[in-house]
Design a protein around this motif. Structure first.
Motif, PDB file in Angstrom:
ATOM      1  N   THR A  49       0.734  -1.081  -0.132  1.00 31.85           N
ATOM      2  CA  THR A  49       0.055   0.119   0.079  1.00 31.85           C
ATOM      3  C   THR A  49       0.938   1.273   0.150  1.00 31.85           C
ATOM      4  O   THR A  49       2.027   1.291   0.344  1.00 31.85           O
ATOM      5  CB  THR A  49      -0.790  -0.016   1.337  1.00 31.85           C
ATOM      6  N   PRO A  50       0.296   2.403  -0.619  1.00 31.89           N
ATOM      7  CA  PRO A  50       0.884   3.711  -0.580  1.00 31.89           C
ATOM      8  C   PRO A  50       1.412   3.833   0.881  1.00 31.89           C
ATOM      9  O   PRO A  50       2.657   4.728   1.161  1.00 31.89           O
ATOM     10  CB  PRO A  50       0.253   4.583  -1.255  1.00 31.89           C
ATOM     11  N   GLU A  51       0.639   3.600   1.804  1.00 24.75           N
ATOM     12  CA  GLU A  51       0.890   4.099   3.146  1.00 24.75           C
ATOM     13  C   GLU A  51       2.155   3.335   3.661  1.00 24.75           C
ATOM     14  O   GLU A  51       3.036   3.624   4.587  1.00 24.75           O
ATOM     15  CB  GLU A  51      -0.323   3.796   4.233  1.00 24.75           C
ATOM     16  N   HIS A  52       2.066   2.028   3.428  1.00 28.96           N
ATOM     17  CA  HIS A  52       3.168   1.035   3.808  1.00 28.96           C
ATOM     18  C   HIS A  52       4.576   1.578   3.318  1.00 28.96           C
ATOM     19  O   HIS A  52       5.378   1.592   3.927  1.00 28.96           O
ATOM     20  CB  HIS A  52       2.803  -0.097   3.406  1.00 28.96           C
ATOM     21  N   ASP A  53       4.578   1.954   1.921  1.00 32.85           N
ATOM     22  CA  ASP A  53       5.702   2.282   1.430  1.00 32.85           C
ATOM     23  C   ASP A  53       6.314   3.642   1.936  1.00 32.85           C
ATOM     24  O   ASP A  53       7.352   3.940   2.217  1.00 32.85           O
ATOM     25  CB  ASP A  53       5.472   2.559  -0.175  1.00 32.85           C
ATOM     26  N   LYS A  54       5.201   4.457   2.382  1.00 31.47           N
ATOM     27  CA  LYS A  54       5.674   5.780   2.818  1.00 31.47           C
ATOM     28  C   LYS A  54       6.053   5.541   4.320  1.00 31.47           C
ATOM     29  O   LYS A  54       7.284   6.223   4.632  1.00 31.47           O
ATOM     30  CB  LYS A  54       4.505   6.977   2.878  1.00 31.47           C
ATOM     31  N   ARG A  55       5.633   4.892   4.836  1.00 31.05           N
ATOM     32  CA  ARG A  55       6.137   4.491   6.403  1.00 31.05           C
ATOM     33  C   ARG A  55       7.665   4.129   6.249  1.00 31.05           C
ATOM     34  O   ARG A  55       8.473   4.680   6.981  1.00 31.05           O
ATOM     35  CB  ARG A  55       5.213   3.365   7.074  1.00 31.05           C
ATOM     36  N   GLU A 105      10.162   6.834   5.279  1.00 29.70           N
ATOM     37  CA  GLU A 105      10.422   7.829   6.357  1.00 29.70           C
ATOM     38  C   GLU A 105      10.966   7.234   7.414  1.00 29.70           C
ATOM     39  O   GLU A 105      11.504   8.095   8.456  1.00 29.70           O
ATOM     40  CB  GLU A 105       8.722   8.398   6.591  1.00 29.70           C
TER      41      GLU A 105
END
Length: 121
Positions: A4-10, A13
């Motif tokens: 998920t985009p959220e997973h990749d962003k986490r 960062e």
């Protein structure tokens, strides 16, 4: 496999310095050494101990960490499942690179021979 985009962003960062002590603890708990861990990280990224310490001191994110890395040409030989994802099927390059590192640390902790971990055998 799609993350998920959220997973990749986490993952992007997250700072390398926040995870590195856990890598050391994991391998040492299983009887391996920090020096072996450094060898594995250098194989994957090209970072020697001094450069790695500089990156830790700078508190770089995984995004910056891997953007500065010279990824080993055999990194694509790292296969298997880590954190529920099949590494070779991860579509986001940065997430895949972080999982490469996670997989190498797992292999080291599980007692795999160094030549197998470094994909030289």
């Amino acid at each position: 496999m799609t993350t998920t985009p959220e997973h990749d962003k986490r993952i992007a960062e997250m700072t390398f310095s926040s995870v590195y002590p856990h890598y050391i603890t994991k391998v040492e708990k299983k009887g391996r050494t920090k020096e072996e861990l450094l060898q594995v990280i250098e194989w994957l990224t090209g970072f020697d101990e001094k450069k790695l310490q500089d990156l830790i001191n700078q508190k770089v994110t995984f995004k910056d960490f891997f953007s500065q890395a010279d990824l080993n040409s055999n990194a694509n030989l790292i296969k298997g499942v880590i954190c529920g994802y099949r590494i070779e099927d991860i579509e986001t390059p940065l997430t895949q690179q972080v999982r490469y590192l996670d997989k190498l640390v797992d292999e080291l902790a599980k007692g795999r021979k160094m030549d197998k971990i470094l994909r030289t055998a």
